[in-house]
Design a protein around this motif. Structure first.
Motif, mmCIF file in Angstrom:
data_model
loop_
_atom_site.group_PDB
_atom_site.id
_atom_site.type_symbol
_atom_site.label_atom_id
_atom_site.label_comp_id
_atom_site.label_asym_id
_atom_site.label_seq_id
_atom_site.Cartn_x
_atom_site.Cartn_y
_atom_site.Cartn_z
ATOM 1 N N PRO A 129 1.126 -0.912 -0.229
ATOM 2 C CA PRO A 129 -0.044 -0.243 0.184
ATOM 3 C C PRO A 129 0.887 1.414 -0.105
ATOM 4 O O PRO A 129 1.901 0.943 0.616
ATOM 5 C CB PRO A 129 -0.905 -0.147 1.700
ATOM 6 C CG PRO A 129 0.075 -0.871 2.261
ATOM 7 C CD PRO A 129 0.225 -1.875 0.905
ATOM 8 N N SER A 130 0.212 2.211 -0.477
ATOM 9 C CA SER A 130 1.509 4.204 -0.726
ATOM 10 C C SER A 130 1.117 4.344 0.537
ATOM 11 O O SER A 130 0.096 4.053 1.701
ATOM 12 C CB SER A 130 0.633 4.618 -1.809
ATOM 13 O OG SER A 130 -1.005 4.310 -1.597
ATOM 14 N N GLY A 131 2.052 5.193 0.807
ATOM 15 C CA GLY A 131 2.034 5.688 2.578
ATOM 16 C C GLY A 131 2.786 5.353 3.095
ATOM 17 O O GLY A 131 4.878 4.815 1.826
ATOM 18 N N PRO A 132 3.435 6.113 4.276
ATOM 19 C CA PRO A 132 4.499 5.598 4.351
ATOM 20 C C PRO A 132 4.771 4.479 5.278
ATOM 21 O O PRO A 132 3.794 4.084 5.630
ATOM 22 C CB PRO A 132 4.897 6.506 5.579
ATOM 23 C CG PRO A 132 3.102 6.923 6.497
ATOM 24 C CD PRO A 132 2.227 6.878 4.718
ATOM 25 N N ARG A 133 6.063 3.760 5.146
ATOM 26 C CA ARG A 133 6.152 2.691 6.314
ATOM 27 C C ARG A 133 6.068 2.247 7.000
ATOM 28 O O ARG A 133 6.468 3.307 7.893
ATOM 29 C CB ARG A 133 8.029 2.520 5.266
ATOM 30 C CG ARG A 133 8.315 2.387 3.683
ATOM 31 C CD ARG A 133 10.449 2.045 3.692
ATOM 32 N NE ARG A 133 10.540 2.252 3.147
ATOM 33 C CZ ARG A 133 11.488 1.362 2.885
ATOM 34 N NH1 ARG A 133 12.346 0.853 3.617
ATOM 35 N NH2 ARG A 133 12.115 1.737 1.684
ATOM 36 N N SER A 134 4.967 1.277 7.456
ATOM 37 C CA SER A 134 5.635 0.978 8.708
ATOM 38 C C SER A 134 6.390 0.059 9.370
ATOM 39 O O SER A 134 6.591 -1.298 8.374
ATOM 40 C CB SER A 134 4.194 0.693 9.222
ATOM 41 O OG SER A 134 3.952 -0.254 8.592
#
Length: 79
Positions: free
Chosen positions: A51-56
Motif C-alpha cells: 500500500p502507498s504511504g509511509p512505511r511501517s
C-alpha cells in the motif's frame, strides 16, 4: 530486479520478475517453485503490492506488478 542491501550493496537474496501476461507468470511459478538453484531450493510466489504511504516496520509485504512474482531466501546469494 535483484534487491540489494542499501548499506553494503550486496544482494539480500531475493528479487522480483515481471511477465508480459498472467499465463507466463503462472507457468514460471509452477515450474520453478521448490527447484534447486546453485545448491539451494528456491521459493517462488506471487508478490503483493505494498500500500502507498509511509512505511511501517513489521510489515513484510512484497511488491511488484500484477503479473510479477518474487521469492528466494533472505540469505546472501548470487543471481
Amino acid at each position: 530486479r535483484v534487491i540489494a542491501d542499501r548499506d553494503t550493496g550486496r544482494s539480500r537474496g531475493f528479487g522480483f520478475v515481471n511477465f508480459a501476461d498472467d499465463e507466463s507468470a503462472s507457468n514460471a511459478l509452477s515450474a520453478m517453485d521448490g527447484q534447486e538453484l546453485q545448491g539451494r531450493n528456491i521459493r517462488v510466489s506471487y508478490a503483493n503490492e505494498r500500500p502507498s504511504g509511509p512505511r511501517s516496520f513489521g510489515n513484510n509485504g512484497g511488491f511488484g506488478g500484477s503479473r510479477g512474482f518474487g521469492g528466494g531466501s533472505r540469505e546472501d546469494s548470487s543471481f
